[in-house]
Design an enzyme around this catalytic site. Sequence first.
Site, PDB file in Angstrom:
ATOM      1  N   ASN A  54       0.803  -1.501  -0.047  1.00 48.54           N
ATOM      2  CA  ASN A  54      -0.034  -0.104  -0.040  1.00 48.54           C
ATOM      3  C   ASN A  54       0.787   1.583   0.550  1.00 48.54           C
ATOM      4  O   ASN A  54       1.882   1.520   1.149  1.00 48.54           O
ATOM      5  CB  ASN A  54      -0.884  -0.318   1.089  1.00 48.54           C
ATOM      6  CG  ASN A  54      -1.937   1.099   1.599  1.00 48.54           C
ATOM      7  OD1 ASN A  54      -1.905   2.159   0.488  1.00 48.54           O
ATOM      8  ND2 ASN A  54      -1.969   1.093   2.601  1.00 48.54           N
ATOM      9  N   TRP A  55       1.229   2.093  -0.801  1.00 43.55           N
ATOM     10  CA  TRP A  55       2.085   3.099  -1.315  1.00 43.55           C
ATOM     11  C   TRP A  55       1.132   4.240  -0.501  1.00 43.55           C
ATOM     12  O   TRP A  55       1.636   5.473  -1.037  1.00 43.55           O
ATOM     13  CB  TRP A  55       2.429   3.668  -3.253  1.00 43.55           C
ATOM     14  CG  TRP A  55       3.367   3.073  -3.331  1.00 43.55           C
ATOM     15  CD1 TRP A  55       3.781   1.247  -2.830  1.00 43.55           C
ATOM     16  CD2 TRP A  55       4.011   2.235  -4.734  1.00 43.55           C
ATOM     17  NE1 TRP A  55       4.223   0.606  -3.609  1.00 43.55           N
ATOM     18  CE2 TRP A  55       5.108   1.685  -4.414  1.00 43.55           C
ATOM     19  CE3 TRP A  55       4.193   3.500  -5.449  1.00 43.55           C
ATOM     20  CZ2 TRP A  55       6.113   1.455  -5.691  1.00 43.55           C
ATOM     21  CZ3 TRP A  55       4.957   3.626  -6.506  1.00 43.55           C
ATOM     22  CH2 TRP A  55       5.608   2.365  -6.783  1.00 43.55           C
ATOM     23  N   LYS A  56      -0.077   3.800  -0.471  1.00 44.35           N
ATOM     24  CA  LYS A  56      -0.338   5.391   0.077  1.00 44.35           C
ATOM     25  C   LYS A  56      -0.047   6.549  -0.498  1.00 44.35           C
ATOM     26  O   LYS A  56      -0.587   5.994  -1.540  1.00 44.35           O
ATOM     27  CB  LYS A  56      -0.741   6.305   1.889  1.00 44.35           C
ATOM     28  CG  LYS A  56      -0.354   4.459   2.427  1.00 44.35           C
ATOM     29  CD  LYS A  56      -0.129   4.498   4.248  1.00 44.35           C
ATOM     30  CE  LYS A  56       0.383   2.930   4.732  1.00 44.35           C
ATOM     31  NZ  LYS A  56       0.102   3.730   6.294  1.00 44.35           N
ATOM     32  N   HIS A  80      -9.295   1.247   5.027  1.00 40.37           N
ATOM     33  CA  HIS A  80      -8.146   1.728   5.687  1.00 40.37           C
ATOM     34  C   HIS A  80      -8.867   2.155   7.171  1.00 40.37           C
ATOM     35  O   HIS A  80      -8.757   3.336   6.964  1.00 40.37           O
ATOM     36  CB  HIS A  80      -7.125   2.174   4.703  1.00 40.37           C
ATOM     37  CG  HIS A  80      -5.634   2.210   5.217  1.00 40.37           C
ATOM     38  ND1 HIS A  80      -5.235   2.724   6.375  1.00 40.37           N
ATOM     39  CD2 HIS A  80      -4.312   0.694   5.091  1.00 40.37           C
ATOM     40  CE1 HIS A  80      -3.935   2.505   6.609  1.00 40.37           C
ATOM     41  NE2 HIS A  80      -3.571   1.553   6.065  1.00 40.37           N
ATOM     42  N   GLU A 138      -7.253   4.869   8.111  1.00 41.52           N
ATOM     43  CA  GLU A 138      -6.366   5.998   7.513  1.00 41.52           C
ATOM     44  C   GLU A 138      -7.334   6.577   6.747  1.00 41.52           C
ATOM     45  O   GLU A 138      -8.282   8.072   7.178  1.00 41.52           O
ATOM     46  CB  GLU A 138      -5.252   6.857   6.489  1.00 41.52           C
ATOM     47  CG  GLU A 138      -4.152   6.106   7.209  1.00 41.52           C
ATOM     48  CD  GLU A 138      -2.824   5.018   6.529  1.00 41.52           C
ATOM     49  OE1 GLU A 138      -2.651   5.461   5.196  1.00 41.52           O
ATOM     50  OE2 GLU A 138      -1.991   5.117   7.180  1.00 41.52           O
ATOM     51  N   GLU A 165      -4.974  -4.797  10.557  1.00 46.71           N
ATOM     52  CA  GLU A 165      -4.266  -3.449  11.220  1.00 46.71           C
ATOM     53  C   GLU A 165      -4.346  -3.269  12.486  1.00 46.71           C
ATOM     54  O   GLU A 165      -5.762  -2.488  12.430  1.00 46.71           O
ATOM     55  CB  GLU A 165      -4.105  -2.664   9.632  1.00 46.71           C
ATOM     56  CG  GLU A 165      -4.064  -3.432   7.892  1.00 46.71           C
ATOM     57  CD  GLU A 165      -3.226  -2.647   7.707  1.00 46.71           C
ATOM     58  OE1 GLU A 165      -2.376  -2.742   6.799  1.00 46.71           O
ATOM     59  OE2 GLU A 165      -4.290  -1.717   6.880  1.00 46.71           O
ATOM     60  N   GLY A 184       2.903   2.191  10.907  1.00 49.71           N
ATOM     61  CA  GLY A 184       3.594   3.188  10.402  1.00 49.71           C
ATOM     62  C   GLY A 184       4.230   3.624  11.773  1.00 49.71           C
ATOM     63  O   GLY A 184       5.337   4.382  11.504  1.00 49.71           O
ATOM     64  N   SER A 223       3.837  -1.643  10.567  1.00 51.82           N
ATOM     65  CA  SER A 223       4.915  -1.758  10.547  1.00 51.82           C
ATOM     66  C   SER A 223       5.495  -3.820  10.092  1.00 51.82           C
ATOM     67  O   SER A 223       6.855  -4.404  11.455  1.00 51.82           O
ATOM     68  CB  SER A 223       5.641  -1.560  11.753  1.00 51.82           C
ATOM     69  OG  SER A 223       4.744  -0.975  12.568  1.00 51.82           O
ATOM     70  N   GLY A 260       2.612  -0.842   4.032  1.00 51.92           N
ATOM     71  CA  GLY A 260       2.382   0.082   3.799  1.00 51.92           C
ATOM     72  C   GLY A 260       4.259   0.643   3.528  1.00 51.92           C
ATOM     73  O   GLY A 260       4.820   0.261   2.552  1.00 51.92           O
ATOM     74  N   GLY A 261       5.004   1.608   4.564  1.00 54.45           N
ATOM     75  CA  GLY A 261       6.235   2.033   4.378  1.00 54.45           C
ATOM     76  C   GLY A 261       7.159   0.982   4.014  1.00 54.45           C
ATOM     77  O   GLY A 261       8.101   0.604   2.877  1.00 54.45           O
TER      78      GLY A 261
HETATM   79  P1  PGA Z   1       3.020   0.298   7.820  1.00 55.75           P
HETATM   80  O1  PGA Z   1       1.514   0.522   7.150  1.00 55.75           O
HETATM   81  O2  PGA Z   1       3.451  -1.200   6.759  1.00 55.75           O
HETATM   82  O3  PGA Z   1       4.060   1.754   7.051  1.00 55.75           O
HETATM   83  O4  PGA Z   1       3.123   0.324   9.079  1.00 55.75           O
HETATM   84  C1  PGA Z   1       0.771  -0.456   6.924  1.00 55.75           C
HETATM   85  C2  PGA Z   1      -0.914  -0.063   6.646  1.00 55.75           C
HETATM   86  O5  PGA Z   1      -1.721   0.779   6.816  1.00 55.75           O
HETATM   87  O6  PGA Z   1      -1.346  -0.765   5.353  1.00 55.75           O
END
Ligand code: PGA
Length: 251
Positions: A9-11, A93, A95, A163, A169, A209, A230-231
Amino acid sequence: MRRRLAAGNWKMHGGGAELAQVTALLAAQPTPECQMLICPPATLVARMADLAKGGALMVGGQDCHPAAKGAHTGDIAASMLADAGATHVILGHSERRADHGESDALVHEKTRAAWDAGLVAIVCVGETLAEREAGRTLDIVGGQMAGSIPDAATGANLVVAYEPVWAIGTGLTPTTEQIGEVHAHMRGLLEARFGADAGQSVRLLYGGSVKPTNAEEIFAVGDVDGALVGGASLKADDFGPIVAALSASGG
Ligand code: PGA
């Protein structure tokens, strides 16, 4: 047996320059039992899908509107993602639940819209730190699943990502026991609602993470069928080893 899924997930990260990561990822060659997906910003879906054509990498969106079309400035319909080459879409998600006030009911509508467009929905659930500390994790996750997942769920159209909000993050992750407890609970809820066959065939991802350094131990947990990353999905040097760890984990 459930195919494993490494989803990135590149956000709101990445432009044309970052598409070079795709070329590197295409060399990752996961085993046939392991799928690889990147969900870039909507602006990159079509270009990434073109680059990935014929290879092992699939491309997805990060959100869609519940309606098939209409006067909704700035929004994207699920069919538009499919038209651009997406096969999956992340929905609900945390977010989006936080930034845009998305409710379970809205995620439910969006999931139906995704299915109408032929997309696999990756529905996200997870507790906040306060909810975990109050001992409410399983209730929160169960409630989000009940409210966000429509009745027609199957292993082919649905993936659920656990999640924990506090792990996204932050570099923090639950213990493998905590992940195992939640995933076993989720599996039980799916079986109770959709029957043993469908309940067993829906993939359950862990997200929050995930990194090359912790992927192997997370993938060894029962009922973890992959990760939503994500990251660490932004660089092929990080995501490639996560895909390799998932491929090697066997299932
Ligand atoms: P993260 O994000 O791996 O950067 O913690 C995961 C996500 O929000 O899908």
